[in-house]
Design an enzyme around this catalytic site. Sequence first.
Site, PDB file in Angstrom:
ATOM      1  N   THR A   1     -73.768 -71.505  48.133  1.00 30.63           N
ATOM      2  CA  THR A   1     -74.232 -70.611  49.053  1.00 30.63           C
ATOM      3  C   THR A   1     -73.578 -69.582  49.876  1.00 30.63           C
ATOM      4  OG1 THR A   1     -74.080 -72.347  51.074  1.00 30.63           O
ATOM      5  CG2 THR A   1     -75.802 -72.830  48.934  1.00 30.63           C
ATOM      6  N   GLY A   2     -73.689 -68.947  50.260  1.00 32.49           N
ATOM      7  CA  GLY A   2     -72.517 -67.509  51.271  1.00 32.49           C
ATOM      8  C   GLY A   2     -71.516 -67.463  50.342  1.00 32.49           C
TER       9      GLY A   2
ATOM     10  N   ALA B   1     -66.003 -71.272  34.378  1.00 32.56           N
ATOM     11  CA  ALA B   1     -67.831 -71.914  34.905  1.00 32.56           C
ATOM     12  C   ALA B   1     -67.990 -70.806  34.830  1.00 32.56           C
ATOM     13  CB  ALA B   1     -67.498 -72.841  35.955  1.00 32.56           C
TER      14      ALA B   1
ATOM     15  N   VAL C   1     -70.311 -69.235  38.228  1.00 36.99           N
ATOM     16  CA  VAL C   1     -70.933 -69.300  39.324  1.00 36.99           C
ATOM     17  C   VAL C   1     -71.630 -68.847  39.924  1.00 36.99           C
ATOM     18  CG1 VAL C   1     -69.493 -68.880  41.309  1.00 36.99           C
ATOM     19  CG2 VAL C   1     -68.458 -69.479  39.234  1.00 36.99           C
TER      20      VAL C   1
ATOM     21  N   TYR D   1     -72.245 -74.605  67.686  1.00 36.89           N
ATOM     22  CA  TYR D   1     -72.092 -74.554  66.292  1.00 36.89           C
ATOM     23  C   TYR D   1     -71.784 -75.710  66.113  1.00 36.89           C
ATOM     24  CZ  TYR D   1     -68.647 -73.138  62.304  1.00 36.89           C
ATOM     25  OH  TYR D   1     -68.235 -72.565  61.379  1.00 36.89           O
TER      26      TYR D   1
ATOM     27  N   LYS E   1     -71.913 -78.685  62.837  1.00 36.39           N
ATOM     28  CA  LYS E   1     -71.318 -78.054  61.412  1.00 36.39           C
ATOM     29  C   LYS E   1     -70.903 -79.818  61.514  1.00 36.39           C
ATOM     30  CE  LYS E   1     -69.656 -76.088  59.051  1.00 36.39           C
ATOM     31  NZ  LYS E   1     -70.237 -75.150  58.021  1.00 36.39           N
TER      32      LYS E   1
ATOM     33  N   GLY F   1     -59.833 -76.029  57.428  1.00 40.05           N
ATOM     34  CA  GLY F   1     -58.686 -76.479  58.475  1.00 40.05           C
ATOM     35  C   GLY F   1     -58.624 -74.559  59.253  1.00 40.05           C
TER      36      GLY F   1
END
Length: 319
Positions: free
Chosen positions: A26-27, A45, A47, A181, A185, A214
């Site tokens: 997604t995205g 694969a 995708v 935000y 998450k 990160g």
Amino acid sequence: MSSATPHHAWDVHRLPSAEGKNFLVTGGNAGIGYFVAEQLAATGALVVLGSRDPARADAALASLRSRVPGARVRHLRLDVAALSSLKAAVDALDLGHLDAVVHNAGVALDDPPRRETVDGHEMMFGTNHLGHFALTRHLAHLLSAAPAGRVVTTGSFAARSERLDLDDLESTRDYRPKRTYGRSKLAQMSFGFALDRRLRAVGSTVLSVVAHPGGALDPLTPPRPPMTASTPGQRLRALPAGLLVQGKDAGAWPTVRAVLDPEVRGGELWGPRFFGLRGTPRREPVPAHMADPEVAARLWDASCALTGSDPHLGFSGDR
């Protein structure tokens, strides 16, 4: 794992073949999601890029095909912020099984005004968490049909310093963009860990893994025009930051390993090796507040109510 298990060296630049497998990102048309898709496409694969913007998806597909000769990639019109559209989107996948979904799409709002999705949910919580929570239910049968399906949730370092307000999940009383935000998450990551506990409890073959990139900055990212193309000045100014953080291509590494590595186990957290900010992927300890079962149970119940989802999410054996 047994001490007799042979050491498994992981090379981010020499990924194992995944021919015959199907992955949904997604995205996947921009940012870290694009680089996850690019790296997975190089394994052979299929995708699928889940994106609500066909034009941006087309640009991403063109870039993927130029970077990965013979890439098996396609676009799925998918807007995780529009809950009522998710079932039709999954039906349009037209696949017999799905080996992994990468819950990567997300929004971060810097402007003070609070915004809402078409369903009336706060934009960041509604997109980053609720949309993926509901999408998981619609994908359950495809993931269960794979030999070893995986749900890989892309979290954020920002979630480490946040705590959920279970009485104000959608920031209706106190909205601050950065905090909202981070909490959205954290909700995603809490869901990822809770999902795996539930899957293990019913003996499902599907695993749920959480990864985070990160510190990943655009100016440190290799150009992929027209999607990512920093100016020379921006790249030069970002060089000192490269001692602590990295580009989005490297930020994709923990997620890609969570998708592909046969030694990854459900309920694990993967991130960059050095201070959780940069470097090759490694397994990290799961912070206690992300795996708190009481918080997770209340979040799960609230998410079911807000999305109209069955608490079992429809996984095989989860009855």
